[in-house]
Design a protein around this motif. Structure first.
Motif, PDB file in Angstrom:
ATOM      1  N   VAL A   9       0.843  -1.203   0.000  1.00  0.00           N
ATOM      2  CA  VAL A   9       0.000   0.000   0.000  1.00  0.00           C
ATOM      3  C   VAL A   9       0.881   1.257   0.000  1.00  0.00           C
ATOM      4  O   VAL A   9       0.583   2.233  -0.697  1.00  0.00           O
ATOM      5  N   THR A  10       1.955   1.242   0.749  1.00  0.00           N
ATOM      6  CA  THR A  10       2.895   2.372   0.749  1.00  0.00           C
ATOM      7  C   THR A  10       3.424   2.632  -0.652  1.00  0.00           C
ATOM      8  O   THR A  10       3.459   3.776  -1.122  1.00  0.00           O
ATOM      9  N   ALA A  50       2.028   1.680  -3.462  1.00  0.00           N
ATOM     10  CA  ALA A  50       0.905   2.086  -4.304  1.00  0.00           C
ATOM     11  C   ALA A  50       0.661   3.588  -4.194  1.00  0.00           C
ATOM     12  O   ALA A  50       0.455   4.273  -5.209  1.00  0.00           O
ATOM     13  N   ARG A  51       0.689   4.090  -2.983  1.00  0.00           N
ATOM     14  CA  ARG A  51       0.496   5.533  -2.777  1.00  0.00           C
ATOM     15  C   ARG A  51       1.643   6.334  -3.387  1.00  0.00           C
ATOM     16  O   ARG A  51       1.424   7.404  -3.963  1.00  0.00           O
ATOM     17  N   TYR A  52       2.861   5.820  -3.267  1.00  0.00           N
ATOM     18  CA  TYR A  52       4.014   6.489  -3.870  1.00  0.00           C
ATOM     19  C   TYR A  52       3.856   6.546  -5.393  1.00  0.00           C
ATOM     20  O   TYR A  52       4.063   7.605  -6.002  1.00  0.00           O
ATOM     21  N   LEU A  53       3.496   5.436  -5.992  1.00  0.00           N
ATOM     22  CA  LEU A  53       3.292   5.399  -7.447  1.00  0.00           C
ATOM     23  C   LEU A  53       2.242   6.423  -7.875  1.00  0.00           C
ATOM     24  O   LEU A  53       2.431   7.155  -8.844  1.00  0.00           O
ATOM     25  N   ARG A  54       1.154   6.477  -7.135  1.00  0.00           N
ATOM     26  CA  ARG A  54       0.082   7.435  -7.441  1.00  0.00           C
ATOM     27  C   ARG A  54       0.580   8.869  -7.272  1.00  0.00           C
ATOM     28  O   ARG A  54       0.405   9.706  -8.167  1.00  0.00           O
ATOM     29  N   ASP A  55       1.196   9.162  -6.153  1.00  0.00           N
ATOM     30  CA  ASP A  55       1.636  10.531  -5.866  1.00  0.00           C
ATOM     31  C   ASP A  55       2.715  11.018  -6.826  1.00  0.00           C
ATOM     32  O   ASP A  55       2.787  12.206  -7.135  1.00  0.00           O
ATOM     33  N   ARG A  89      -3.129  -4.692  -4.159  1.00  0.00           N
ATOM     34  CA  ARG A  89      -3.014  -3.518  -3.283  1.00  0.00           C
ATOM     35  C   ARG A  89      -2.616  -2.261  -4.047  1.00  0.00           C
ATOM     36  O   ARG A  89      -2.791  -1.153  -3.553  1.00  0.00           O
ATOM     37  N   LEU A  90      -2.090  -2.419  -5.247  1.00  0.00           N
ATOM     38  CA  LEU A  90      -1.763  -1.257  -6.088  1.00  0.00           C
ATOM     39  C   LEU A  90      -3.004  -0.689  -6.770  1.00  0.00           C
ATOM     40  O   LEU A  90      -3.147   0.525  -6.907  1.00  0.00           O
ATOM     41  N   LEU A  91      -3.870  -1.560  -7.224  1.00  0.00           N
ATOM     42  CA  LEU A  91      -4.970  -1.146  -8.089  1.00  0.00           C
ATOM     43  C   LEU A  91      -5.922  -0.102  -7.501  1.00  0.00           C
ATOM     44  O   LEU A  91      -6.323   0.811  -8.214  1.00  0.00           O
ATOM     45  N   ALA A 146       9.237  -5.312  -2.231  1.00  0.00           N
ATOM     46  CA  ALA A 146       8.440  -4.112  -2.531  1.00  0.00           C
ATOM     47  C   ALA A 146       9.269  -2.931  -3.033  1.00  0.00           C
ATOM     48  O   ALA A 146       8.753  -1.826  -3.153  1.00  0.00           O
ATOM     49  N   ALA A 147      10.540  -3.155  -3.353  1.00  0.00           N
ATOM     50  CA  ALA A 147      11.376  -2.079  -3.907  1.00  0.00           C
ATOM     51  C   ALA A 147      11.034  -1.878  -5.382  1.00  0.00           C
ATOM     52  O   ALA A 147      10.590  -2.802  -6.076  1.00  0.00           O
ATOM     53  N   LEU A 148      11.278  -0.652  -5.848  1.00  0.00           N
ATOM     54  CA  LEU A 148      10.908  -0.245  -7.198  1.00  0.00           C
ATOM     55  C   LEU A 148      12.096   0.414  -7.898  1.00  0.00           C
ATOM     56  O   LEU A 148      12.679   1.363  -7.371  1.00  0.00           O
TER      57      LEU A 148
END
Length: 169
Positions: free
Chosen positions: A34-35, A37-42, A64-66, A138-140
Motif C-alpha cells: 500500500v505504501t 501504491a500511494r508512492y506510485l500514485r503521488d 493492493r496497487l490497483l 516491494a522495492a521499485l
C-alpha cells in the motif's frame, strides 16, 4: 519509454507445507504494498500495461496497487515471471511490453534485480549503488529508455531514474 520493476512485497513463511508459489503476503508486506501504491500514485508513475507473475504474493501485491491507480491498466498474468525467474525478464518484457509508454513488471528476485542491473547503462547519483547493495521486497526501480517498442530493449540501454524502497518512504 519507462519500465517500473517492482519486486513483490514481503511474503509469509508461516506455513512450511505451503508450496512456494502459494505463499501470501504477510502483514508487513501488505502495508509495504500500500505504501508503494500511494508512492506510485503521488509520483504519477502509472503504467498502462502491468505484467505480473502468477504467484500468490505478486498477485496480492498487484491487488493492493490497483485501488490507488488513477487509470486503468492492461494486466497480464504471466507464469514465466515465476517459473523462469532465474533467467531475468528481458525476453518477457520484449515479448509482452509492446508499445506501452510505461510498463510495470511485478516479479521475484533474483530476476528483478538481475534485469534491472542488466538494463541500466546510466543512473541518477546514488541510485545504482543503492540498487546494487540490495533489492528488498516491494522495492521499485524506475528505468527510462530511448526506444519506441519494447522489442528494442537491450542490455545497458536504460537510465536508472530512481530506486525506491518502502522503508525510505
Amino acid at each position: 519509454m519507462r519500465l517500473l520493476l517492482l519486486r513483490h512485497a514481503k511474503s509469509d513463511w508461516g506455513d512450511a507445507e505451503l508450496p512456494d508459489i502459494d505463499r501470501p503476503l504477510n502483514a508487513r508486506g501488505k502495508a509495504a504494498a500500500v505504501t508503494m501504491a500511494r508512492y506510485l500514485r503521488d509520483q504519477k508513475l502509472q503504467p498502462s500495461v502491468i505484467l505480473c507473475s502468477t504467484a500468490q504474493r505478486t498477485r496480492e501485491t498487484l491487488a493492493r496497487l490497483l485501488p490507488h491507480a488513477p487509470q486503468e491498466a492492461h494486466i497480464e498474468l504471466i507464469s514465466d515471471l515465476y517459473w523462469k525467474s532465474e533467467d531475468g525478464y528481458g525476453a518477457i518484457i520484449r515479448k509482452h511490453g509492446h508499445r506501452a509508454q510505461t510498463l510495470m513488471v511485478i516479479g521475484h528476485n533474483p530476476a528483478t534485480e538481475d534485469t534491472a542491473l542488466d538494463l541500466v547503462g546510466t543512473s541518477a547519483p546514488e541510485a545504482l549503488a543503492d540498487l546494487e547493495e540490495k533489492y528488498p521486497t516491494a522495492a521499485l526501480a524506475v528505468i527510462d529508455f530511448d526506444i519506441t517498442d519494447w522489442s528494442e530493449l537491450g542490455s545497458g540501454t536504460g537510465h536508472l531514474e530512481r530506486f525506491v524502497k518502502p522503508r525510505d518512504l
